[in-house]
Scaffold this motif. Structure first.
Motif, PDB file in Angstrom:
ATOM      1  N   ASP A 124       0.815  -1.215   0.000  1.00 19.01           N
ATOM      2  CA  ASP A 124       0.000   0.000   0.000  1.00 19.01           C
ATOM      3  C   ASP A 124       0.852   1.271   0.000  1.00 19.01           C
ATOM      4  O   ASP A 124       0.601   2.185  -0.773  1.00 19.01           O
ATOM      5  CB  ASP A 124      -0.941  -0.010   1.211  1.00 19.01           C
ATOM      6  N   ASN A 125       1.857   1.310   0.866  1.00 21.99           N
ATOM      7  CA  ASN A 125       2.686   2.513   0.959  1.00 21.99           C
ATOM      8  C   ASN A 125       3.999   2.138   1.638  1.00 21.99           C
ATOM      9  O   ASN A 125       4.027   1.877   2.848  1.00 21.99           O
ATOM     10  CB  ASN A 125       1.964   3.611   1.752  1.00 21.99           C
ATOM     11  N   GLU A 126       5.079   2.120   0.866  1.00 20.47           N
ATOM     12  CA  GLU A 126       6.368   1.723   1.429  1.00 20.47           C
ATOM     13  C   GLU A 126       6.881   2.734   2.446  1.00 20.47           C
ATOM     14  O   GLU A 126       7.439   2.361   3.475  1.00 20.47           O
ATOM     15  CB  GLU A 126       7.396   1.538   0.309  1.00 20.47           C
ATOM     16  N   SER A 127       6.700   4.004   2.159  1.00 22.15           N
ATOM     17  CA  SER A 127       7.205   5.028   3.075  1.00 22.15           C
ATOM     18  C   SER A 127       6.491   4.961   4.424  1.00 22.15           C
ATOM     19  O   SER A 127       7.132   5.018   5.484  1.00 22.15           O
ATOM     20  CB  SER A 127       7.025   6.420   2.449  1.00 22.15           C
ATOM     21  N   ALA A 128       5.175   4.823   4.369  1.00 20.15           N
ATOM     22  CA  ALA A 128       4.430   4.725   5.631  1.00 20.15           C
ATOM     23  C   ALA A 128       4.773   3.443   6.379  1.00 20.15           C
ATOM     24  O   ALA A 128       4.867   3.437   7.608  1.00 20.15           O
ATOM     25  CB  ALA A 128       2.932   4.770   5.337  1.00 20.15           C
ATOM     26  N   ALA A 129       4.988   2.346   5.645  1.00 16.95           N
ATOM     27  CA  ALA A 129       5.360   1.094   6.299  1.00 16.95           C
ATOM     28  C   ALA A 129       6.725   1.206   6.979  1.00 16.95           C
ATOM     29  O   ALA A 129       6.922   0.688   8.086  1.00 16.95           O
ATOM     30  CB  ALA A 129       5.364  -0.032   5.272  1.00 16.95           C
ATOM     31  N   GLU A 130       7.651   1.891   6.341  1.00 15.44           N
ATOM     32  CA  GLU A 130       8.976   2.058   6.935  1.00 15.44           C
ATOM     33  C   GLU A 130       8.913   2.920   8.184  1.00 15.44           C
ATOM     34  O   GLU A 130       9.616   2.664   9.167  1.00 15.44           O
ATOM     35  CB  GLU A 130       9.927   2.674   5.911  1.00 15.44           C
ATOM     36  N   VAL A 131       8.052   3.930   8.165  1.00 10.22           N
ATOM     37  CA  VAL A 131       7.886   4.765   9.350  1.00 10.22           C
ATOM     38  C   VAL A 131       7.297   3.964  10.501  1.00 10.22           C
ATOM     39  O   VAL A 131       7.648   4.160  11.674  1.00 10.22           O
ATOM     40  CB  VAL A 131       6.994   5.984   9.010  1.00 10.22           C
ATOM     41  N   MET A 132       6.429   3.011  10.183  1.00  5.32           N
ATOM     42  CA  MET A 132       5.807   2.179  11.213  1.00  5.32           C
ATOM     43  C   MET A 132       6.739   1.087  11.729  1.00  5.32           C
ATOM     44  O   MET A 132       6.356   0.331  12.619  1.00  5.32           O
ATOM     45  CB  MET A 132       4.538   1.542  10.651  1.00  5.32           C
TER      46      MET A 132
END
Length: 382
Positions: A202-210
């Motif tokens: 869905d969203n790599e950037s958001a997943a990395e932040v999580m």
């Protein structure tokens, strides 16, 4: 309290429905090899092993969001692992399954390294190159793989105590392996790894932040996908009893990806539907003409994508949505308060003379006879 009871009742109904569905599916699957002819049982066996390969591809493409056109190469690696062990080392059939799974898992780990820096079409081209150069490589390794002639091995034979024919025993063994593989894929998607794959898609950037580790889970996606393909390739060797480099060209990779898209991406039932599509469409169209399979296969893909963009697995929901929009909706009567009999949101119309800024109504005689401010006094004649 009533809501809790209703929820518990709904969950109980769902569990009962799921249990009945599983029991009916198991009964039908057990009855199949005794009802159909041997060739039809063979086709169903091929559908099952293709479903294993597509379930692995579904982990990578459907849930991981990464494009792979080299899945047929992992399929070939598993098939040749089983064939070499059976032909060169004379091992048992069941011993080849864990070796093929582990070998392809490690191969997927190594191949997942390019996926860390590539995505989209670039990743698809790299995976396609793997599927293109593997068949010529297998031909060059003639002492091990048999070269262009391939390897012929003994098929899976039924034990004497089973009392089953060869096709029936092979069907049941492949059915058990397929069931375990599908349950493993289902549990994997419900685990932490599956949630991480969905977040990456869905969203790599958001997943990395999580806190999701991109490098680890991208590599694991390729590894799990390759393992499922290797298991399917091992089953292919058991069923066919023959492997050759020409059986695993890059067309196989494209066919598997097309079957998954037709069956339904990111769906647990999509691999089964896609496997049936891959198996039966060329087989049925072959009876029409020798050139018909490719034409029919392409036209059906276009038709399915037009009718069901989410694949065959999403077609029932799409039909229910269209039917629901076509049906007329009954007009809901507004609720009325018992005191006034009017709707609760209705407000009484302002009357003449009400409020500080009210305008006088024409029916008020006092206002009609009133003199305007600053007007001269009336005379008797007026």
């Amino acid at each position: 309290m009533r809501t809790i009871v209703t929820t518990l009742g709904t969950d109980r109904v769902r569990r009962l429905r799921a249990t009945l569905t599983v029991l009916l599916a198991a009964a039908a699957a057990g009855y199949v090899p005794f009802y159909f002819a041997p060739f039809q049982v063979f086709q169903l066996t091929m559908v099952l092993l293709y479903a294993v390969a597509l379930s692995g591809l579904n982990l990578l493409v459907g849930f991981g969001g990464q494009i792979s056109l080299g899945h047929g190469a992992f399929f070939a690696a598993g098939a040749y692992t089983a064939a070499v062990m059976l032909d060169r080392h004379d091992t048992g059939h069941l011993a080849t399954l864990p070796v093929a799974a582990a070998g392809c898992f490690l191969l997927g780990l190594g191949f997942g390294v390019p996926a860390l820096r590539l995505r989209g079409l670039y990743l698809a081209l790299v995976t396609l190159s793997f599927a293109v150069f593997l068949p010529p490589l297998l031909k060059r390794l003639e002492p091990l793989t048999g070269g262009s002639m391939g390897l012929t091995v003994e098929k899976l034979q039924p034990p004497a105590w089973s009392g089953l024919a060869e096709d029936q025993w092979t069907y049941f063994v492949v059915l058990v392996v397929t069931t375990v593989a599908l349950l493993l894929a289902r549990n994997l998607l419900r685990s932490r790894v599956g949630r991480a794959l969905l977040a990456l898609r869905d969203n790599e950037s958001a997943a990395e932040v999580m806190g999701v580790r991109l490098s680890l889970h991208k590599t694991l996606a390729f590894a799990w996908s390759a393992m499922f393909a290797g298991v399917a390739g091992c089953l292919y060797t058991w069923v066919i009893g023959f492997v050759s480099p020409d059986s695993f060209s890059f067309v196989l990779s494209v066919t598997l990806l097309a079957g998954l898209v037709v069956g339904g991406l990111a769906s647990l039932y999509g691999p089964l539907l896609g496997a049936a599509f891959v198996m039966y469409v060329p087989s049925v169209s072959q009876d029409l003409d020798e050139a018909a399979p490719g034409v029919v296969f392409g036209l059906l893909i276009i038709a399915v994508m037009y009718v069901a963009p989410t694949g065959l697995a999403g077609l029932p929901g799409r039909v229910r949505g269209l039917v629901a929009r076509r049906l007329p909706r009954p007009a809901a009567a507004p609720d009325r308060t018992p005191e006034t009999g009017s709707p609760p949101d209705a407000r009484p119309e302002p009357q003449a003379g009400d409020g500080p800024f009210a305008t006088p109504g024409p029916a008020d005689p006092a206002v009609v006879d009133a003199e305007p401010v600053g007007a001269p006094p009336r005379t008797e004649k007026e």
